[in-house]
Enzyme design. Structure first.
Site, PDB file in Angstrom:
ATOM      1  N   GLY A   1      23.655 -54.594 -20.580  1.00  0.00           N
ATOM      2  CA  GLY A   1      24.392 -53.668 -21.439  1.00  0.00           C
ATOM      3  C   GLY A   1      25.556 -54.323 -22.171  1.00  0.00           C
TER       4      GLY A   1
ATOM      5  N   HIS B   1      23.012 -41.236 -28.397  1.00  0.00           N
ATOM      6  CA  HIS B   1      22.690 -41.732 -27.044  1.00  0.00           C
ATOM      7  C   HIS B   1      21.731 -40.716 -26.410  1.00  0.00           C
ATOM      8  CE1 HIS B   1      24.477 -43.207 -22.921  1.00  0.00           C
ATOM      9  NE2 HIS B   1      23.378 -43.865 -23.231  1.00  0.00           N
TER      10      HIS B   1
ATOM     11  N   CYS C   1      23.140 -40.230 -15.991  1.00  0.00           N
ATOM     12  CA  CYS C   1      23.178 -38.771 -15.804  1.00  0.00           C
ATOM     13  C   CYS C   1      21.862 -38.083 -16.109  1.00  0.00           C
ATOM     14  CB  CYS C   1      24.294 -38.163 -16.644  1.00  0.00           C
ATOM     15  SG  CYS C   1      25.932 -38.624 -16.077  1.00  0.00           S
TER      16      CYS C   1
ATOM     17  N   THR D   1      16.585 -41.138 -18.600  1.00  0.00           N
ATOM     18  CA  THR D   1      15.289 -41.729 -18.243  1.00  0.00           C
ATOM     19  C   THR D   1      14.530 -40.792 -17.307  1.00  0.00           C
ATOM     20  OG1 THR D   1      16.330 -43.887 -18.402  1.00  0.00           O
ATOM     21  CG2 THR D   1      14.164 -43.819 -17.393  1.00  0.00           C
TER      22      THR D   1
ATOM     23  N   ASP E   1      16.916 -43.833 -24.352  1.00  0.00           N
ATOM     24  CA  ASP E   1      18.351 -44.149 -24.399  1.00  0.00           C
ATOM     25  C   ASP E   1      19.015 -43.961 -25.763  1.00  0.00           C
ATOM     26  OD1 ASP E   1      20.565 -44.987 -22.716  1.00  0.00           O
ATOM     27  OD2 ASP E   1      20.596 -46.865 -23.825  1.00  0.00           O
TER      28      ASP E   1
ATOM     29  N   ALA F   1      21.465 -51.363 -10.304  1.00  0.00           N
ATOM     30  CA  ALA F   1      20.332 -52.277 -10.463  1.00  0.00           C
ATOM     31  C   ALA F   1      19.332 -51.638 -11.433  1.00  0.00           C
ATOM     32  CB  ALA F   1      19.670 -52.507  -9.105  1.00  0.00           C
TER      33      ALA F   1
HETATM   34  P1  GTP Z   1      21.524 -44.806 -18.552  1.00  0.00           P
HETATM   35  O1  GTP Z   1      20.324 -45.674 -18.533  1.00  0.00           O
HETATM   36  O2  GTP Z   1      22.695 -45.417 -17.865  1.00  0.00           O
HETATM   37  O3  GTP Z   1      21.892 -44.364 -19.939  1.00  0.00           O
HETATM   38  O4  GTP Z   1      21.235 -43.515 -17.641  1.00  0.00           O
HETATM   39  P2  GTP Z   1      20.234 -42.272 -17.725  1.00  0.00           P
HETATM   40  O5  GTP Z   1      20.911 -41.155 -18.438  1.00  0.00           O
HETATM   41  O6  GTP Z   1      18.912 -42.674 -18.242  1.00  0.00           O
HETATM   42  O7  GTP Z   1      20.140 -41.851 -16.204  1.00  0.00           O
HETATM   43  P3  GTP Z   1      18.874 -41.760 -15.214  1.00  0.00           P
HETATM   44  O8  GTP Z   1      17.877 -40.741 -15.686  1.00  0.00           O
HETATM   45  O9  GTP Z   1      18.358 -43.105 -14.952  1.00  0.00           O
HETATM   46  O10 GTP Z   1      19.547 -41.133 -13.897  1.00  0.00           O
HETATM   47  C1  GTP Z   1      20.604 -41.722 -13.278  1.00  0.00           C
HETATM   48  C2  GTP Z   1      20.803 -41.313 -11.849  1.00  0.00           C
HETATM   49  O11 GTP Z   1      20.865 -39.901 -11.702  1.00  0.00           O
HETATM   50  C3  GTP Z   1      19.694 -41.810 -10.949  1.00  0.00           C
HETATM   51  O12 GTP Z   1      20.274 -42.463  -9.850  1.00  0.00           O
HETATM   52  C4  GTP Z   1      18.976 -40.566 -10.537  1.00  0.00           C
HETATM   53  O13 GTP Z   1      18.487 -40.641  -9.236  1.00  0.00           O
HETATM   54  C5  GTP Z   1      20.036 -39.481 -10.649  1.00  0.00           C
HETATM   55  N1  GTP Z   1      19.419 -38.196 -11.032  1.00  0.00           N
HETATM   56  C6  GTP Z   1      18.571 -37.978 -12.055  1.00  0.00           C
HETATM   57  N2  GTP Z   1      18.210 -36.686 -12.099  1.00  0.00           N
HETATM   58  C7  GTP Z   1      18.843 -36.062 -11.093  1.00  0.00           C
HETATM   59  C8  GTP Z   1      18.873 -34.720 -10.630  1.00  0.00           C
HETATM   60  O14 GTP Z   1      18.214 -33.836 -11.171  1.00  0.00           O
HETATM   61  N3  GTP Z   1      19.665 -34.456  -9.564  1.00  0.00           N
HETATM   62  C9  GTP Z   1      20.406 -35.422  -8.948  1.00  0.00           C
HETATM   63  N4  GTP Z   1      21.182 -35.063  -7.919  1.00  0.00           N
HETATM   64  N5  GTP Z   1      20.389 -36.710  -9.329  1.00  0.00           N
HETATM   65  C10 GTP Z   1      19.619 -37.029 -10.397  1.00  0.00           C
HETATM   66  C1  SPV Z   2      24.134 -47.041 -20.338  1.00  0.00           C
HETATM   67  O1  SPV Z   2      25.062 -47.498 -19.670  1.00  0.00           O
HETATM   68  O2  SPV Z   2      24.232 -45.997 -21.011  1.00  0.00           O
HETATM   69  C2  SPV Z   2      22.814 -47.710 -20.337  1.00  0.00           C
HETATM   70  C3  SPV Z   2      22.722 -49.012 -19.753  1.00  0.00           C
HETATM   71  O3  SPV Z   2      21.871 -47.213 -20.891  1.00  0.00           O
HETATM   72  S1  SPV Z   2      23.527 -50.212 -20.689  1.00  0.00           S
HETATM   73  O4  SPV Z   2      24.110 -49.592 -21.860  1.00  0.00           O
HETATM   74  O5  SPV Z   2      22.550 -51.180 -21.033  1.00  0.00           O
HETATM   75  O6  SPV Z   2      24.546 -50.737 -19.828  1.00  0.00           O
HETATM   76 MN    MN Z   3      22.380 -45.316 -21.752  1.00  0.00          MN
END
Ligand code: GTP
Ligand code: SPV
Ligand code: MN
Length: 626
Positions: free
Chosen positions: A224, A250, A274, A277, A291, A387
């Protein structure tokens, strides 16, 4: 620089020189010549789109020790150093010319001073290393959405990751001319340890020179901070979109199936870690992006593309049952890079994988064993919470067929969501576009997460989940969002979601798979197939519709108690939130549009009226259907 071509000729082999000269753009030539002069690499490798060149990058990633093979064919792992496994807000700054200023909420440094600092740290940083040049495209190729980017890096891992996450575009660059503005990214891992980990992370810098669309990144390896096309480019793109009248967000994009096999595209903005993905990978639906999304008005339609072509996703909590598609990808042959996990017997282990972790192995701290402590005496976690895995979307069975459609897809709905333990219901629809953008987007309050270095679980306002990447006045950004649909015939519906609402005991009121029900409900709302109940903050689902959907989607009985605990309107928590949001806007968002304050005020009135009639906690059964 006067003798750019001479310098390039001197430093590049004939083959590499010809490859670079086939790209006829003075900005690129100057950028590369300057980068070479500054960082002084031993060699320069100009990577084309050929299989041979791409394989070379992959092989060098392993040969240099930046990556190592896992048991699963095609899978490798990579470690980043301690304090270099997440984005770093403190190290990330805009270079702002003396005559300009940015919102005070944005981290910034005077341009000349910042340039001297970062360029000082990059001086000779590639000595005895190879500079890799990659030509890549943001957005689909040959599209109104395309933005050409050049990456210069001394990390084969970064170059390899970008191969999985972005569209290769050397061929397109060969057709470019001098008028095309290209985004330029210069990265150096800086001094590295024996294990090829950036050693000088205390002097990490990610500095954005938006005046010439160039970003510097040094003494860091975390994706990132280093992959130019990810969040570094997003910051430049937001400015470009502002100038040109479109939006860079985003957001994930997913194709959601409705009755009769129809497909509705939904997008969603959630702060880092949050839920983007996790939502985009729901089983049975398609993923177009997870993303970053670009939106344009094309002939009156709200059209969206994925900026990227792969996933850099959080591996923590990926379990066979809750995330089957990701789990299967991580357990099948194919090209995948996994970072900052625990490795034992060439197998990867991560936190929350639903299995016991081995008591020893290799991780970012070197040889790891249970109870190992760091220099400060703190126990070292077997794997980092942040990770991640990198994989190309095309390698996934659920990849949406329109990923590379140059016109993008038409959006039916979009959502905003964060980690809000107290106030917002799990899903609601706004009364209209502006109400949604203001009440769910510009009011987004969320707990900080492990995806950013610093304390976790601190409540903060994060406008539209994109505040870390905003490089224009925040009020202008909100206004651009409000205005964007002015000439759109059928704007997407706007929803607010909250996967992280807790009960009085502090337990989450929802399971991780419940989001699948919410998104199916939104899909039905887009087509007017179900009713909703009006409450002060928006429209919430009717109990009977959720009973049907929980049965259909998750084969679960949905009780009235569940409904009441999830959809009770928490009046005082919502009022308190409105107070914090409007204070934040007054103090930190000069130029926040008046409609923001008016919309918040209207909601405040509706909440007060409801409180007079029904008290502080209002069961959804007490609200009238309408
Ligand atoms: P970035 O890649 O950083 O932009 O994140 P993202 O928005 O894609 O987040 P992602 O979907 O990977 O979820 C991040 C974390 O939230 C993971 O550790 C999941 O296990 C947790 N998570 C996702 N959905 C839920 C949910 O419905 N409830 C709870 N308690 N945790 C969740
Ligand atoms: C975020 O932090 O929102 C991500 C991972 O999607 S990175 O921007 O690559 O750190
Ligand atoms: Mn992101």
């Amino acid at each position: 620089m006067s003798n750019v071509k001479e310098l390039l000729k001197k430093k590049l082999t004939a083959e590499n020189y010809d490859r670079l000269m086939a790209v006829d753009n003075a900005k690129i030539h100057e950028f590369v010549a300057d980068a070479i002069e500054l960082t002084n690499p031993e060699a320069v490798f100009v990577c084309t789109d050929s299989d041979e060149d791409i394989s070379h990058v992959r092989e060098m990633s392993v040969k240099t020790g930046e990556e190592s093979p896992l048991e699963n064919p095609g899978h490798t792992y990579h470690f980043d150093g301690i304090n270099d496994q997440a984005r770093d807000r403190n190290a990330t700054k805009y270079l702002v010319p003396k005559t300009e200023s940015l919102s005070k909420a944005l981290n910034q440094i005077e341009r000349e001073e910042g340039l001297a600092d970062v360029r000082g740290l990059m001086k000779d940083s590639m000595k005895s290393r190879t500079m890799i040049l990659r030509f890549l495209m943001l957005g689909p190729r040959d599209s109104v959405f395309s933005i050409p980017c050049i990456q210069a890096t001394d990390s084969w891992y970064v170059a390899h990751s970008e191969d999985l996450l972005y569209r290769t575009a050397y061929e397109q660059f060969c057709k470019i001319d001098n008028d095309d503005n290209v985004f330029c990214f210069l990265h150096s891992a800086g001094q590295v340890t024996e294990d090829m980990i950036s050693a000088d992370v205390e002097n990490k810098r990610v500095y954005m020179d938006y005046t010439i669309d160039t970003v510097y990144s040094v003494n860091t390896q975390y994706g990132g901070n280093t992959m130019g096309l990810k969040k570094l480019a997003l910051r430049l793109t937001i400015r470009k979109a502002d100038r040109e009248g479109w939006l860079a967000e985003h957001m994930f994009i997913s194709g959601v199936y409705g009755p009769g096999g129809r497909k509705t595209y939904m997008a969603g903005a959630f702060p880092s870690a949050c839920g983007k993905t996790s939502t985009a990978m729901l089983p049975g639906e398609t993923i177009l992006g997870d993303d970053i999304a670009y939106f344009r008005n094309i002939n009156g339609e709200f059209r969206a593309v994925n900026t990227e072509a792969g996933i850099f996703g959080i591996i923590q909590n990926v379990k066979a049952k809750s995330d089957p598609a990701i789990w299967d990808m991580l357990h099948s042959p194919g090209e995948v890079i996994i970072s900052n996990i625990l490795v034992s017997d060439k197998k990867p282990y991560w936190l929350g994988m639903g299995e016991d972790l081995p008591e020893k192995g290799a991780n970012f701290s070197g040889e790891w064993f249970k109870g190992k402590k760091d220099a400060k005496g703190k126990e070292i976690s077997p794997a980092h919470k942040n990770a991640r895995y990198a994989v190309s979307l095309k390698a996934l069975a659920n990849c949406d067929p329109d990923l590379d459609n140059p016109d993008g897809v038409v959006l039916g709905g979009l959502m905003y969501g964060g980690r809000d333990p107290k106030a917002s219901v799990p899903v609601q629809q706004s009364f209209n576009w502006v109400h949604g953008v203001v009440s769910y987007g510009a009011s987004l309050e969320t707990e900080t997460t492990f995806a950013i270095i610093g304390e976790e679980g601190v409540m903060e306002i994060n406008l539209m989940s994109i505040q870390d990447f905003l490089a224009i006045p925040l009020g202008k950004y909100i206004q651009n969002n409000i205005d964007f649909v002015n000439d759109i015939k059928k704007p997407p519906l706007v929803f607010g979601v909250n996967y992280f609402l807790r009960d009085k005991e502090g337990n989450f009121v929802n399971g991780v798979r419940d989001k699948h029900v919410w998104i199916k409900w939104m899909e039905l709302r887009v087509h007017g197939d179900v009713d909703a109940i009006t409450c002060p903050t928006g429209r919430i689902p009717c109990y009977e519709d959720l009973v049907k959907l929980f049965k259909q989607v998750l084969d679960k009985e949905y009780t009235k108690e569940d409904y009441i605990s999830q959809f009770t309107i928490r009046v005082s928590e919502n009022l308190a939130k409105i107070g914090r949001v409007s204070k934040y806007h007054k103090e930190n968002v000069p130029g926040s549009p008046q409609i923001v304050y008016d919309t918040l005020e209207d909601t405040r009135k509706r909440l007060n009226d409801l409180r007079e009639k029904h008290g502080d906690y209002v069961s959804p059964f007490d609200l009238a259907t309408g």
